[in-house]
Every structure is written in structure tokens, then in C-alpha cells.
Design an enzyme around this catalytic site. Structure first.
Site, PDB file in Angstrom:
ATOM      1  N   ASP A 213       0.866  -1.186   0.000  1.00  0.00           N
ATOM      2  CA  ASP A 213       0.000   0.000   0.000  1.00  0.00           C
ATOM      3  C   ASP A 213       0.895   1.227   0.000  1.00  0.00           C
ATOM      4  OD1 ASP A 213      -1.697   2.135   0.458  1.00  0.00           O
ATOM      5  OD2 ASP A 213      -3.011   1.000   1.794  1.00  0.00           O
ATOM      6  N   HIS A 218       0.893   8.069   3.909  1.00  0.00           N
ATOM      7  CA  HIS A 218       1.544   7.345   4.998  1.00  0.00           C
ATOM      8  C   HIS A 218       3.067   7.465   4.976  1.00  0.00           C
ATOM      9  CE1 HIS A 218      -2.445   5.731   5.511  1.00  0.00           C
ATOM     10  NE2 HIS A 218      -2.420   5.278   4.273  1.00  0.00           N
ATOM     11  N   ILE A 233       0.365   9.397   8.584  1.00  0.00           N
ATOM     12  CA  ILE A 233      -0.401   8.576   9.513  1.00  0.00           C
ATOM     13  C   ILE A 233      -0.240   7.094   9.177  1.00  0.00           C
ATOM     14  CG2 ILE A 233      -2.066  10.401   9.969  1.00  0.00           C
ATOM     15  CD1 ILE A 233      -4.006   8.933   8.097  1.00  0.00           C
ATOM     16  N   GLY A 236      -4.778   2.229   8.093  1.00  0.00           N
ATOM     17  CA  GLY A 236      -5.827   1.651   8.933  1.00  0.00           C
ATOM     18  C   GLY A 236      -5.735   0.140   9.005  1.00  0.00           C
TER      19      GLY A 236
END
Length: 349
Positions: A213, A218, A233, A236
Site C-alpha cells: 500500500d 503514509h 499517519i 488503517g
């Protein structure tokens, strides 16, 4: 999903539902499995952890490393553009308004540590919510040689600003599964059966992204700031991996084949380096959980893990005591978030 610079665009449900997704074949091996495990914190605090070393090393002569059930959450990425966005004709939206809201995983057999597999993808749900469209993508993965179904992922995506395409008095709703499969989360008011704390690393997102990903939210501080965050961040699905690990360590003695299904609802973003505190409540064969960022005391993820079965000894004593994360509680089973922002990337906290 086609992207647009416009904040809102047309949705054509007939075109979206008529689309036939191409099957995608791919291989994975033990290196991929081990890299994913490290990405979701395996052996992060203890390199010789008795309950986790088997996810990254052939301990005691075991022929293959074991596979965390959430490893299969990577499979839908094989049908995307590397950012987690699957192309669905008839859906046009602003990618910066996309939220990965929920993830549901079913495991049909123990996940092999290496395999050749095939993804079959379909639109499982499409719902007009006025100010947003909810899209549910279902990915069924089978072993290429035998055709045996291995697992299923259902990803719920919120396309903010892309709703209002149907009659407001009769909003458009389509789903391929029964209403009783709608996932409801019930966090008990009682003290949790177990609590597991796990501090993420500052480099956690950089390590996890190597599993496929590559959303720059990120990793790129400039893009993160444009999206409203002080720094990149955590993915998830990485947080979901941490939560599932907490359940497996707390109730299954580290045995991944104990897990039948996993559900997670993303609530808020996590910054790499923060501590994830997962509270768990045992209810029959189901473990309800809520994961909080300890430093901010904010819930970031909630859901449940359904287990194959619970040993009678654990079930009988569970009501009368609190099981700590490091208690021996063997399960006895036989062996998004994409675009520029997502649900765990909402502002706040």
C-alpha cells in the site's frame, strides 16, 4: 474508480453494477508473509516472543512459518493501482474525499505461507446516502491450482460528495448479501476480559507500506500536511493487524488458525510511534474489541474477531475474572483507506 478534480460527480449505478472485473492472479511467498508480520508489530518488543516468533521464523523445525489471518487484507491491493483504488466505471469522485470505513475478512482454511492465488472481485454494495455514496467491494481469493476458496475481503468505502444520484424519497440501495450479515458493534459496559498495549514504531508506516500500500499519505510529510495532519499517519489496515494480533495473543495462545472472521470499523487516524491499547471482551466464540491511542485516549478502531471455538475452561472462568494479555489462554483450534484521506485519517484528536 475513476477520480476527478471536482468535489462531486455523477454516479451511474447500472454501469457500476454491470462492470465485470478481470481476474487477477499473483503469487506470494514466506518473505511476503514475514514482512507483513513485522509491519503489524510481530516481535516488535521481544525478538524471541514465544507466541509470535513462528510468524517470522521456522522455529523448532516447523517446515513453514505461520500466517497472520489479516495478511489476506493485502490481497485486494493486487486489483488496485498501488494506492488501493479499484477502478469501477460509473463512479466518479474526488479521491481526496474518499474514506475507508470498514473491513470484513472471512477465512475458510488455514492460510498457506506461500501460494499462487486468484482474485475475483465484484461490487457487493452500492448505497446513495445523499451527501455520499457507500461502495462495498468484495474480493474472493482462491488457490490457483485447486480452485479452493481461501478467503474473502469486503471493503466498505465512503465516497464523500458523490451522493444524491437517486430520488431522495427512495434512495438507491443495492447489496448482494442478507441483512443479517450487516455488522453491528456492541462494546460492553463491563471491564474488558483482556487489555493489550503495543507501541508502534516511528517507522511503522514505512515498514508496512512495503507490503503493497504505497499511498503517500503514509510516507510523505508534505502530502500529510495538505491532508490536515502534522505528519504521515498509519495505514488503517495496519492498525487492524495490531488489533487482531492482540486477540490472537490474548485468547488463542498465538495460534492464527483459530480465527474464522474479522471485522473492523475505522474511527480515527493513528500516528506512527503512538501506543495502541486494545480492550477485548469475550462473548461466546466472539471477541469484541476496541483499540485506543493511549497517548490521546481516543478510540481509533472497533470491531470483533470470531474464533473457531473457545476452550471450556476459559469460557467457564471468563465471567469471574479479568484475563490479562499475557495470560496463557490457548484457543485449542486446529491448525483506508485510500485516496488522500480515509476514516482513520479524519481530523481530530
Amino acid at each position: 474508480m475513476a477520480t476527478s478534480s471536482k468535489p462531486a460527480a455523477a454516479v451511474d449505478p447500472e454501469v457500476a453494477l454491470a462492470h465485470k472485473f478481470p481476474e487477477v492472479s499473483f503469487d506470494y511467498d514466506e518473505r511476503d508473509v514475514a514482512l507483513y508480520a513485522l509491519g503489524v508489530g510481530v516481535c516488535g518488543d521481544d525478538a524471541i516472543d514465544d507466541k509470535e516468533l513462528h510468524f517470522v521464523y521456522h522455529r523448532d523445525g516447523q517446515p513453514h512459518i505461520k500466517v497472520l489471518p489479516t495478511f489476506v487484507s493485502l490481497f485486494p491491493n493486487k486489483n488496485s493501482n498501488g494506492l488501493g483504488i479499484v477502478d469501477v466505471p460509473g463512479l466518479n469522485f474526488d479521491a481526496s474525499l474518499l474514506l475507508h470505513g470498514q473491513q470484513y475478512i472471512e477465512i475458510y482454511r488455514p492460510i498457506p505461507s506461500y501460494a499462487s492465488v486468484v482474485n475475483k472481485v465484484k461490487v457487493a454494495g452500492l448505497h446513495d446516502k445523499g451527501k455520499a455514496t457507500i461502495l462495498e467491494i468484495e474480493t474472493t481469493t482462491s488457490l490457483k491450482e485447486s480452485g479452493e476458496i481461501l478467503c474473502m475481503n469486503r471493503s466498505t468505502i465512503y465516497l464523500r460528495g458523490a451522493g444524491g444520484f437517486s430520488d431522495s424519497s427512495q434512495p438507491y440501495t443495492y447489496a448482494t448479501y442478507p441483512a443479517n450479515q450487516v455488522h453491528r458493534i456492541s462494546i460492553p459496559n463491563s471491564a474488558p476480559s483482556a487489555v493489550y498495549d503495543d507501541q508502534t514504531k516511528q517507522s511503522q508506516a514505512l515498514l508496512y507500506r512495503l507490503s503493497g500500500d504505497y499511498n503517500p499519505l503514509h510516507s510523505d510529510p508534505d502530502i500529510a500536511q495538505v491532508a490536515g495532519f502534522t505528519r504521515p499517519i498509519l495505514h488503517g489496515l495496519c492498525t487492524l493487524g495490531f488489533a487482531a494480533r492482540a486477540v490472537i495473543k490474548s485468547f488463542c495462545n498465538g495460534e492464527p488458525a483459530a480465527v474464522k472472521s474479522i471485522f473492523g470499523r475505522f474511527l480515527l487516524h493513528v500516528y506512527p510511534g503512538e501506543t495502541l491499547s486494545t480492550e477485548m471482551w469475550l462473548d461466546g466464540q466472539k471477541v469484541h474489541y476496541q483499540t485506543k491511542v493511549k497517548e490521546r485516549n481516543r478510540a481509533v478502531l472497533s470491531g470483533y474477531v470470531l474464533l473457531q471455538h473457545i476452550p471450556s475452561s476459559l469460557a467457564e472462568t471468563e465471567g469471574g475474572r479479568s484475563v490479562h494479555a499475557h495470560d496463557e489462554a490457548g484457543c485449542g483450534a486446529n491448525g483506508g483507506e485510500t485516496g488522500v484521506r480515509d476514516a482513520h485519517g479524519q481530523r481530530g484528536g
